[in-house]
Every structure is written in structure tokens, then in C-alpha cells.
Design a protein around this motif. Structure first.
Motif, mmCIF file in Angstrom:
data_model
loop_
_atom_site.group_PDB
_atom_site.id
_atom_site.type_symbol
_atom_site.label_atom_id
_atom_site.label_comp_id
_atom_site.label_asym_id
_atom_site.label_seq_id
_atom_site.Cartn_x
_atom_site.Cartn_y
_atom_site.Cartn_z
ATOM 1 N N GLY A 83 0.455 -1.499 -0.310
ATOM 2 C CA GLY A 83 0.145 0.297 -0.259
ATOM 3 C C GLY A 83 1.195 1.558 0.026
ATOM 4 O O GLY A 83 0.444 2.325 -0.893
ATOM 5 N N PHE A 84 1.967 1.177 0.587
ATOM 6 C CA PHE A 84 2.586 2.568 0.770
ATOM 7 C C PHE A 84 3.696 2.640 -0.359
ATOM 8 O O PHE A 84 3.590 3.739 -0.995
ATOM 9 C CB PHE A 84 3.741 2.329 1.752
ATOM 10 C CG PHE A 84 4.859 3.785 1.936
ATOM 11 C CD1 PHE A 84 4.269 4.688 2.612
ATOM 12 C CD2 PHE A 84 5.779 3.705 0.991
ATOM 13 C CE1 PHE A 84 5.466 5.633 2.601
ATOM 14 C CE2 PHE A 84 7.108 4.444 1.676
ATOM 15 C CZ PHE A 84 6.474 5.458 1.899
ATOM 16 N N LEU A 85 3.681 1.263 -1.324
ATOM 17 C CA LEU A 85 4.151 1.345 -2.734
ATOM 18 C C LEU A 85 2.929 2.203 -3.627
ATOM 19 O O LEU A 85 3.995 2.924 -4.800
ATOM 20 C CB LEU A 85 5.231 0.129 -2.989
ATOM 21 C CG LEU A 85 6.017 -0.200 -1.640
ATOM 22 C CD1 LEU A 85 6.536 -1.729 -2.999
ATOM 23 C CD2 LEU A 85 7.307 0.491 -1.791
ATOM 24 N N THR A 86 2.494 1.433 -3.629
ATOM 25 C CA THR A 86 0.921 1.903 -4.576
ATOM 26 C C THR A 86 0.731 3.818 -4.288
ATOM 27 O O THR A 86 0.682 4.250 -5.091
ATOM 28 C CB THR A 86 -0.598 1.796 -3.866
ATOM 29 O OG1 THR A 86 -0.411 0.047 -3.795
ATOM 30 C CG2 THR A 86 -1.731 1.937 -5.518
ATOM 31 N N LEU A 87 0.981 4.191 -3.061
ATOM 32 C CA LEU A 87 0.789 5.826 -3.496
ATOM 33 C C LEU A 87 2.048 6.759 -3.759
ATOM 34 O O LEU A 87 2.505 7.472 -4.439
ATOM 35 C CB LEU A 87 0.474 5.942 -1.641
ATOM 36 C CG LEU A 87 1.814 5.917 -0.660
ATOM 37 C CD1 LEU A 87 2.920 7.462 -0.253
ATOM 38 C CD2 LEU A 87 1.439 5.918 0.886
ATOM 39 N N LEU A 88 3.449 5.757 -3.881
ATOM 40 C CA LEU A 88 4.109 6.341 -4.794
ATOM 41 C C LEU A 88 3.793 6.248 -6.412
ATOM 42 O O LEU A 88 4.185 6.969 -6.830
ATOM 43 C CB LEU A 88 5.439 5.372 -4.034
ATOM 44 C CG LEU A 88 6.508 5.635 -3.127
ATOM 45 C CD1 LEU A 88 7.437 5.249 -2.423
ATOM 46 C CD2 LEU A 88 5.986 7.386 -2.353
ATOM 47 N N VAL A 89 3.570 5.014 -6.802
ATOM 48 C CA VAL A 89 2.819 4.967 -7.379
ATOM 49 C C VAL A 89 1.609 5.844 -8.688
ATOM 50 O O VAL A 89 1.985 6.299 -9.682
ATOM 51 C CB VAL A 89 2.730 3.060 -7.958
ATOM 52 C CG1 VAL A 89 1.921 3.195 -9.402
ATOM 53 C CG2 VAL A 89 3.940 2.306 -8.038
#
Length: 647
Positions: A133-139
């Protein structure tokens, strides 16, 4: 240079759906698990409200802000899950919803409920969802009002690379720990002869897979090793066709797990993490813009897509045959056995782990270099080129930082290597640990249930000598003739913990004693987490628990119907909890120690928001999880189809 516009959007859409499943599944279970009269009241964990930013950062949870909104902890949990459901549903049906702000909120919401989840939320897929989820907010893109949604940007290649790196760590560690655990079933290639029977909540298909030929199940263990240990290295292959092969191998494994086991949203999340292995050409079938398809290019493409994968797969097949002594027998079966020792494997692991770090570093550096080049080739005008370059460098620094702190959990399988990491990396990892930005993984480390799956059976009676009636659960094995359910992507967390409880004792699972007390007092929120109540009029005077071993039946289930067919057989092994009554001094002392008997503080809901959240709970109650998830998901699909047809 392949486009990733479709890849990026499909990944964000997938994460939206997974968040929807996660929040919806948890919402229906809050009263029974975390309510004031539940098994592990959340108010006992989240008693101190945040009076400063430091308080919030030390233990990040939005629940600390609920008193300021006039809400108690249980109502606050309901509010957070409802917000998560609404935001993820919006992200699912609307492309504009899949933004940096939306996914930041979703990550914060799930981190908040995780902080009070205790043993019912401490699963690897929960921490995996936090990291993904944290990587998703970066994407996710930053979408401005009244501005069109941008297509892919140069730094998207960096953020999606982080997703691939997470997938590599997840799969590689899951394969390695099976061998480092010294579990005899994994080393003897017999794990699948046990797994389909012993897993937490099997599907109906698991019964049939359990009865497949033993040699085939042994071969399945070999295939698992191949998919989880060597094939993940292809995630970073410069040859596109190798990454596609890696994608389909991982998806095949996850689909087979979905068909035979109810592992909630975990397998869907893993498939979502596989999406960055692809590019837009995989979905559209058309070559990327600007790609010239001349004769030379055609020959090079043929070499890359056919010959190189052929060589790689050929070498893979050779070493698989060698390391697992695969032999074709006269009866067309395939025999297999592990042809290397534990010492040899540990030596190999010690040698290869530093190379995994080097592989990740080189691959990230190449992605950063290509992203910088794209910053100049994808845009026109000096201003736009420089802006893109600055963004790329910023995200490159973030990617390098994430890669650095991820090395700490990645090297958990090689402690000497972990200790040799740079002190700044170890310090940064420690400072960010409570945000769960990175975690270590290792699924199915040891195979349980050898000799029969342990199950705890709870019984109640009005007489201590006879009249005992069993409490059946909604999903876990109990009644011998009950067909195994299909319940994923819902996770019935009480059923899951009952599986873990059977592997130890009730002293290690204090919530289990609370469960017995709630049954003795007929607490409706807890009873709704279970199946039909055998005492509908009044609670029993006595309860007890016994340990059984369950086995699949050997007979073929009848085609006439499942209700009269026994899927299981069982034998009683031991007493798990002796007979208890609601007024037993030892029980009351135990509950007093864990503060279960303490009533909630007198705190009325003081806001219209809280009243609205409570009204929604009163209307919905605690519906059956799988049907609730499918109704929410189905509604989202209908809205999405209508939106597509109209707009």
C-alpha cells in the motif's frame, strides 16, 4: 522503450479492489473481535489519545484522534473501515479516484486499524498490504482538479520497480525458508501430501487434490521450489520474454492456491504485485509507440523472445532434474527426491544472498538511468524536461531509500549478512519500523498437521455429565459432513485463530478463554462470528474444549448431494480446556487479569458523525462476510460498467 500506462492503471485498480476486500472483511467482524464485549476489546489497546504530533508518530493510528471527534474506539474502528470501503470503492469505479491522496488515505486507514488488531490482524498478508500500500501511493499520480489524468511518467518506472523488488523478496524468502526451517516434509518433498488437508480453511477442490497420486504431489513440491527460488531472478531480466515467463509462473502458482485454499486477499495481492512485470504491449498486443519493426529488429526480437528463453528454460530444466533426481519410470510416473544436503543449500544461500543485493542495486541503477533518459525524450520544451528530471531524481532518491531499508528484512535469512549492512541503513530501518514500510516474509515455513490436522472442538451443556452439544463455526472444519466452503477473499479471523490455537494450548491464546466466557454469557456479537447456536434460548451452564485430529475421508463424495456425505473423519486426542462455568473463580481471575470484565468508560457519542456510524452498524449488523464482500464488489462492478457505457 515500452509504455506502462495500462500496466500502471491496472496495478492501481487491483490495489483498489484488494483494499475494498480488506476493509469490508474486517468491518463485519469488528463488534465480535474488537467491540467492548468482543474477544479483544480495542479500547484496552488504544486508551491514550494523541495530544501532539509526536504522540501520533510514535504509535501511528488515527484512532487516537477519535476522542476529539466525540467517538469511542469501537465506533472509531467502524468509521475507519467505512471510510476505507468508500475510498477504495471510489478508486475502483473511477480512474480519477486512483490518486496519491486516495491511496495515502487508504494506507493510513489500514495502518491505523492494524495498530489495534492484535493477534487477529498479525498475519503476513496484513503487513504485506501495508508495504504494498505504501508503494502504491508512490505509484499513484497526483491528480489536480479539472485537469486530465496524466499517462505514465518517467518516475513510474522507478516506483513500479519497487513493486517488483517487493515481489522478489516475498517469493524468494517464501521458497528459502521452506528449506532453512529444516522441516522434514519440505526436504522429503511430502509437504503437499499434508498441506491440502492441514491448511486452515480448505476449499472443496482441496479434498480432490489431496487424493492425487503421491508422485504427482511430490512433483508439485519441486515445482513450488522452482517457482519461488530461481524464477524470481527473472523479474529483473533485461529480456522482456523472460519477465513474461516469470509472470505466468507466479500467477499459475497463486491461482492454484486460490482454487485449493481460502487465503483471503493474499493471493490476489500477490498477483497484483506481478502486474509490473508486464508492459502495455502485453495487454494491447500492439508494439510501443516509436518502435520500428524492421528486419534487423525482427531478428533481434526473435533471438530475445525465443532463443534466450529457450536456453534459460533449458538450463532450468537441467538443474531441476539434477537437484531433485527426477526420473521417468516404466509406469509413466516421475520419481523425485532432494539431491542436495542442508549444508550445501546453506552454503549456496550464503553465496547467493550478496548477489541478490547487487542484482537489485544494478537493476535499480539501470531503471534510474533509463528514467533520466525518458525525462528528456518524453517531453518537449526545456521547462517540462527539467521538471520531469527533477521529479525523476526525487523519486530515484526515494526508491534508493526504500531499497536500502528493505535490505534489513531481506537479509533476515542470512543473519551474518544482515549484521554487515551499513549502520545508517540499520538506523533508518529502526526509525521507520513502526510504519511497516518494509517487512520480512516467509510463508509456509513449516508444514503442520502431519498425522492429522488438529482441531479444537468447543461443546456446551446444562449438565456436566451429559447433554454436550458442539458449537460449529461458519467456515473451519467441524461437522464431518459439512462441505468445505469457498470464502476468499473474506478472511474469517476467528476461524483462522482457532486453527493456530489448535497448534498450541489455550494458555498461549488468552483470547480463547475469553471466547469460552462469551459463550457462557451468550454474547451476541461473538456468537454471530460462529455458526448456528446450539443454545438459542439461553446459554449453557458448562463449556469445555477437546482436541481432535481431522482427516479427509477416503471415499469419493457422492454425486447425489453433499449434505449426507462425510468429508472428514476424526479422533479425539486430548482435553484442551477442562469444564468451565461462568462463575468459576479461576476464570474470573483470568478475565480480571486481562481486564475483560472491565466495563467500557462512560463515554457517549457526542457527534452527529458518531451517531451516523452507529446507525449504519445497526442497519447492517454483522452480515456473513463472503456475501457482504461480493455484494459490495458486485455493486462496484455495476457502477463501473454503467459509468463506462455512459461516459
Amino acid at each position: 522503450m515500452a509504455d506502462i500506462k495500462i500496466t500502471k492503471d491496472l496495478f492501481l485498480l487491483s490495489m483498489s479492489i484488494i483494499y475494498l476486500f480488506a476493509f469490508s472483511s474486517l468491518y463485519v467482524q469488528i463488534p465480535g473481535l474488537y467491540g467492548d464485549s468482543g474477544l479483544m476489546p480495542a479500547r484496552l489497546v488504544m486508551e491514550k489519545e494523541a495530544n501532539s504530533l509526536d504522540d501520533l508518530l510514535k504509535e501511528p493510528s488515527l484512532l487516537k484522534l477519535m476522542p476529539k471527534l466525540g467517538l469511542d474506539v469501537q465506533t472509531g474502528l467502524d468509521l475507519l473501515c467505512l471510510c476505507g470501503m468508500l475510498i477504495s470503492l471510489y478508486c475502483m469505479v473511477s480512474k480519477r479516484g486512483r490518486s496519491f491522496i486516495s491511496f495515502t488515505l487508504l494506507w493510513m486507514l489500514y495502518l491505523s486499524v492494524y495498530q489495534v488488531g492484535q493477534t487477529f490482524l498479525w498475519f503476513q498478508w496484513d503487513i504485506l498490504l501495508l508495504e504494498a500500500g505504501f508503494l502504491t501511493l508512490l505509484v499513484a499520480p497526483i491528480i489536480l482538479p479539472f485537469r486530465p489524468v496524466r499517462s505514465s511518467t518517467p518516475h513510474d518506472y522507478l516506483t513500479l520497480w519497487l513493486v517488483r523488488w517487493l515481489l522478489f523478496r516475498l517469493m524468494f524468502a517464501s521458497g528459502v525458508v521452506k528449506l532453512t526451517s529444516q522441516c522434514p516434509t519440505w526436504w522429503g518433498l511430502t509437504a503437499l501430501t499434508v498441506h491440502f488437508e492441514s491448511q486452515c480453511i480448505p476449499t472443496p477442490l482441496a479434498w480432490y487434490w489431496h487424493h492425487l497420486p503421491v508422485w504427482f504431489l511430490h512433483l508439485g513440491v519441486v515445482a513450488t521450489y522452482v517457482i519461488e527460488i530461481p524464477l524470481p531472478f527473472l523479474f529483473f531480466a533485461p529480456v522482456r520474454s523472460l519477465r513474461i515467463i516469470a509472470f505466468y509462473s507466479q500467477v499459475l502458482l497463486q491461482v492454484l492456491i486460490i482454487l485449493t485454499g481460502n487465503y483471503n486477499f493474499f493471493n490476489l495481492l500477490t498477483i497484483a504485485l506481478c502486474i509490473p512485470l508486464l508492459d502495455d504491449e502485453c495487454f494491447s498486443g500492439a508494439p510501443s509507440k516509436g518502435t520500428k519493426r524492421g528486419m534487423v529488429w525482427g531478428l533481434l526480437s526473435l533471438l530475445a523472445s525465443v532463443l534466450i528463453p529457450g536456453v534459460v528454460l533449458g538450463l532450468g530444466a537441467y538443474y531441476t532434474i539434477k537437484f531433485f533426481s527426477l526420473r521417468l519410470n516404466n509406469d509413466y510416473t516421475i520419481s523425485s527426491k532432494t539431491a542436495f544436503s542442508e549444508k550445501q543449500f546453506l552454503e549456496w544461500l550464503e553465496n547467493v544472498m550478496p548477489w541478490t543485493i547487487k542484482l537489485g542495486a544494478v537493476s535499480l541503477a539501470m531503471e534510474l538511468l533509463q528514467a533520466v533518459i525518458r525525462s528528456f525524450t518524453m517531453y518537449k520544451g526545456v521547462l517540462r524536461k527539467n521538471a520531469a528530471l527533477v521529479q525523476t531524481l526525487v523519486f530515484g532518491a526515494i526508491a534508493a531509500g526504500m531499497f536500502g531499508i528493505s535490505l534489513v528484512p531481506h537479509t533476515a535469512v542470512d543473519k551474518p549478512l544482515q549484521k554487515s549492512l551499513d549502520s545508517n541503513i540499520l538506523k533508518l530501518h529502526g526509525q521507520t519500523r513502526h510504519f511497516h514500510l518494509v517487512s520480512s516474509y516467509g510463508l509456509f515455513r513449516r508444514m503442520t498437521g502431519v498425522g492429522g490436522r488438529p482441531e479444537v472442538v468447543i461443546e456446551g451443556s446444562d449438565h456436566s455429565e451429559d447433554g454436550w452439544k458442539e458449537y460449529n463455526f461458519l467456515y473451519k472444519p467441524g461437522n464431518l459432513s459439512t462441505r468445505p466452503p469457498v470464502v476468499a477473499p473474506h478472511q474469517p479471523r476467528l476461524d483462522w485463530q482457532m486453527w493456530f490455537a489448535a497448534l498450541s494450548n489455550y494458555q498461549s491464546n488468552p483470547w480463547f478463554v475469553t471466547l469460552l466466557y462469551r459463550l457462557l454469557t451468550a454474547q451476541p456479537e461473538v456468537l454471530q462470528l460462529m455458526g448456528d447456536n446450539p443454545f438459542p434460548d439461553r446459554p449453557p451452564k458448562y463449556v469445555r474444549a477437546s482436541l481432535y485430529h481431522y482427516h479427509y475421508t477416503a471415499n469419493q463424495p457422492s454425486k447425489k448431494g453433499y449434505s449426507s456425505v462425510e468429508w472428514w473423519r476424526r479422533e479425539r486426542k486430548a482435553e484442551y480446556v477442562p469444564i468451565m462455568t461462568a462463575d468459576m473463580p479461576a476464570l474470573l481471575e483470568f478475565l480480571k487479569h486481562y481486564r475483560i470484565l472491565e466495563g467500557p468508560p462512560k463515554q457517549e457519542v457526542r457527534s452527529a458523525l458518531g451517531a451516523g456510524v452507529q446507525w449504519i452498524r445497526e442497519q447492517l449488523g454483522q452480515p456473513e462476510g463472503f456475501q457482504f464482500l461480493m455484494s459490495i464488489f458486485g455493486s462496484g462492478l455495476i457502477i463501473k460498467v454503467i459509468n463506462h457505457l455512459i461516459f
